[in-house]
Enzyme design. Structure first.
Site, short mmCIF file in Angstrom:
data_model
loop_
_atom_site.label_atom_id
_atom_site.label_comp_id
_atom_site.label_asym_id
_atom_site.label_seq_id
_atom_site.Cartn_x
_atom_site.Cartn_y
_atom_site.Cartn_z
N GLY A 269 0.92 -1.32 0.01
CA GLY A 269 0.01 -0.08 -0.14
C GLY A 269 0.95 1.19 0.02
N CYS B 220 5.20 -6.20 1.50
CA CYS B 220 5.72 -4.72 1.22
C CYS B 220 5.07 -4.06 2.39
CB CYS B 220 5.33 -4.31 -0.02
SG CYS B 220 5.84 -2.71 -0.40
N TYR B 221 4.20 -3.02 2.36
CA TYR B 221 3.44 -2.62 3.59
C TYR B 221 3.05 -3.40 4.61
CZ TYR B 221 0.11 0.59 6.20
OH TYR B 221 -0.23 1.27 7.07
N HIS C 255 7.68 -7.98 -3.81
CA HIS C 255 6.09 -8.51 -4.21
C HIS C 255 6.29 -9.54 -5.10
CE1 HIS C 255 3.85 -4.64 -3.71
NE2 HIS C 255 5.25 -4.11 -3.86
N GLU D 216 3.95 -11.38 -6.35
CA GLU D 216 2.92 -11.20 -7.31
C GLU D 216 3.22 -10.80 -8.42
OE1 GLU D 216 3.20 -9.22 -4.55
OE2 GLU D 216 2.08 -7.52 -5.08
N ASP E 171 -8.42 -7.67 -26.15
CA ASP E 171 -9.35 -7.46 -25.00
C ASP E 171 -10.88 -7.64 -25.68
OD1 ASP E 171 -7.20 -7.51 -23.47
OD2 ASP E 171 -7.55 -5.46 -23.11
N LYS F 253 -4.08 -9.06 -18.93
CA LYS F 253 -3.83 -9.50 -20.46
C LYS F 253 -3.28 -10.56 -20.87
CE LYS F 253 -3.76 -6.26 -23.13
NZ LYS F 253 -4.51 -5.87 -23.93
#
Ligand code: XMP
Length: 515
Positions: free
Chosen positions: A51, A78-79, A167, A169, A224, A371
């Site tokens: 965050g 992280c945060y 991170h 992710e 998309d 994507k």
């Protein structure tokens, strides 16, 4: 099930996506409601996201401390690491050196979180934070460090509380999936159910949302909107009108190519509206990027509304029985400040840039996808290669690749330069390996010397990007001969240009588009 507590990171939703890919359900909740929701759903694990705040700042977001006493494993990212450090009795302080982008991390102690990853062997991770935990909480042990952050990972193994500064992710972090998989299966003891039936889920969603209504689908030629148009046509047939607005802000020859692909390859009816004059007129004199984005969003909606009145008789008032279906994907949503505690990075025209009081209901079947997931769906649907691997192009088009006011002349220069960039990259066999490669009209005039004369001309920037999910990106290391060829061709073939520069900025801190 895993609960993710969202402290407003740009990549919280991506944590959910990684876990979904591992075959495990998850829910994203805000910190204030977390304890109550966790007590209700009893997840097998809790993840605290990153965050933008600081744990000791005025805007600090924290959670109820009881969350750490439920016996449910916790992973702070992280945060989220700072929240663990701070709430468990450690000390958090402002770092002296910023760490944004890639760095290397080394594991110094064995832990189930890092099972299968070599001890004492550095690997690449992505960070985006300034503060760090300077003193660990009592009973916590250090698991790893980076060059500037001593406590970049720590844990209380007994209570199964883990914290990592980087991170996992984001695609650019090595071993990210391994770390999630260790947390979910080895620490939280989740079952692996696997993931199935994405296409039929989307079709079901379209069928339910649309009912008997007529639909306009705004297509751009990108993967998309093409996937959305294709699946909608499959579900409701001729009740769908696919519209392509030629804004004049498209790449060279793009409109021609898209018409051909829709007609000959996808076999989907497509209505093309020429609105070049109107878009350029609306952008006249506008220099602020956010204003440009909002004007373009408004112009799109106006164009759709006009078309809507043609499809549903005006006597019925504004088309109550008409919907607009969009290919919005998750990164558009989050960068436009799509969650309660996230910060707006830029208003993606198809999310925040669209005015609120129009008469059309918007349906976004891909709103929670990334994507690369959409590309996988397109592969399954046997889409032509030109669509699946088409480089991403932003809705506001070249308007966000021209710094400052958009004019016809600047567009003409940029289109020529951009065409050369793409041609050379294709020639070098690199097009499919790169997320996006394009030219930018920097709006900076510099001095050149041409044929022994002084020439005060334009500067074109070239950007080539490596990304997988839009949230982070690295600049692509184009071979020097390719760069040289691009520069030579632009400066000789585009008369107005005297200088070509290469953009070597990662995201973060730079975004991909310049505006
Ligand atoms: P940024 O510049 O935000 O771009 O790092 C991330 C990706 O999103 C695309 N982009 C947009 N796509 N509407 C879109 O449909 C928009 O307003 C928009 N702005 C950026 C960009 O091309 C890149 O692939």
């Amino acid at each position: 099930m895993i609960t993710i507590i969202d402290f407003g990171s740009q990549t919280t939703h991506l944590i959910g996506r990684r876990i979904r890919d591992l075959g495990v359900e998850n829910e994203i909740v805000v910190p204030g409601e977390a304890l109550a929701l966790i007590n209700r759903s009893r997840p097998k694990g809790i993840i605290l996201s990153g965050g933008p705040a600081s744990v000791y700042g005025k805007e600090a977001l924290l959670v109820d401390k009881k969350i750490f006493n439920l016996g449910i494993p916790v992973l702070g990212i992280c945060y989220g690491l700072e929240v663990v450090g701070h709430m468990m009795g450690g000390q958090v302080a402002s770092g002296t050196k910023k760490e944004y982008g890639s760095t290397t991390f080394e594991i110094v102690k064995k832990s189930p979180l890092f099972e299968g990853i070599n001890l004492r062997k550095e690997f690449t991770v992505w960070m985006s934070h300034f503060d760090q935990v300077t003193n660990l909480p009592p009973r916590y042990g250090r698991l790893g460090h980076t060059g500037t952050v001593a406590n970049a990972a720590f844990s209380d193994e007994k209570r199964k509380i883990y914290a990592i500064m980087f991170h996992p992710e984001v695609h650019h972090t090595e071993n990210g999936n391994k770390i999630f998989s260790n947390f979910i299966y080895k620490i939280c003891k989740e079952n692996n159910a696997g993931r199935t039936g994405v296409i039929s889920e989307i079709e079901k969603y379209i069928r339910e949302e649309i009912g008997d209504n007529k639909v306009i689908c705004a297509v751009s030629g990108g993967v998309d909107s093409s996937v959305v148009a294709y699946l909608t046509y499959k579900v409701i047939g001729n009740k769908l009108t696919s519209l392509y607005v030629d804004t004049g802000l498209m790449r060279d020859d793009e409109t021609k190519e898209i018409k051909m692909i829709f007609k000959d390859k996808l076999k989907l009816p497509l209505k093309v509206i020429n609105a070049k004059k109107e878009f350029l007129e609306a952008l006249k004199g506008v220099t602020d990027p956010e204003k440009k984005r909002k004007i373009i969003g408004r112009m799109f909606i106006r164009t759709f509304e006009k078309e809507a009145l043609r499809l549903v008789p005006p006597a019925q008032g504004i088309p109550k029985k008409l919907m607009l279906i969009h290919g919005t994907i998750y990164p558009d949503v989050i960068e436009s400040a799509g969650t309660k505690h996230s910060v707006r990075i830029k208003t993606h025209h198809n999310v925040g840039g669209v005015p609120k009081n129009h008469g059309l209901k918007i349906v976004e079947p891909l709103r929670s996808f990334y994507k690369d997931e959409v590309r996988e769906i397109a592969e399954k649907l046997k889409f032509p290669k030109e669509i699946i691997h088409r480089h991403v192009f932003p809705g506001p088009g070249l308007a966000v690749r021209i710094v400052g006011e958009v004019t016809e002349k600047k567009l003409e220069i940029l289109k020529k330069a951009d065409k050369i960039v793409v041609e050379e990259i294709k020639k070098a066999g690199l097009y499919d390996k790169i997320w996006m490669a394009f030219a930018i009209f920097t709006n900076i005039k510099t001095t050149g010397v041409v044929g022994d004369e002084r020439k005060y001309g334009e500067t074109i920037a070239v950007r080539a990007i490596d990304s997988k999910d839009t949230m982070t990106a690295d600049w692509y290391e184009l071979p020097y001969p390719v760069l040289r060829r691009i520069s030579e061709r632009i400066t000789t073939e585009v008369f107005e240009v005297v200088r070509v520069v290469y953009d070597i900025t990662t995201k973060p801190p730079g975004t991909m588009e310049w505006e």
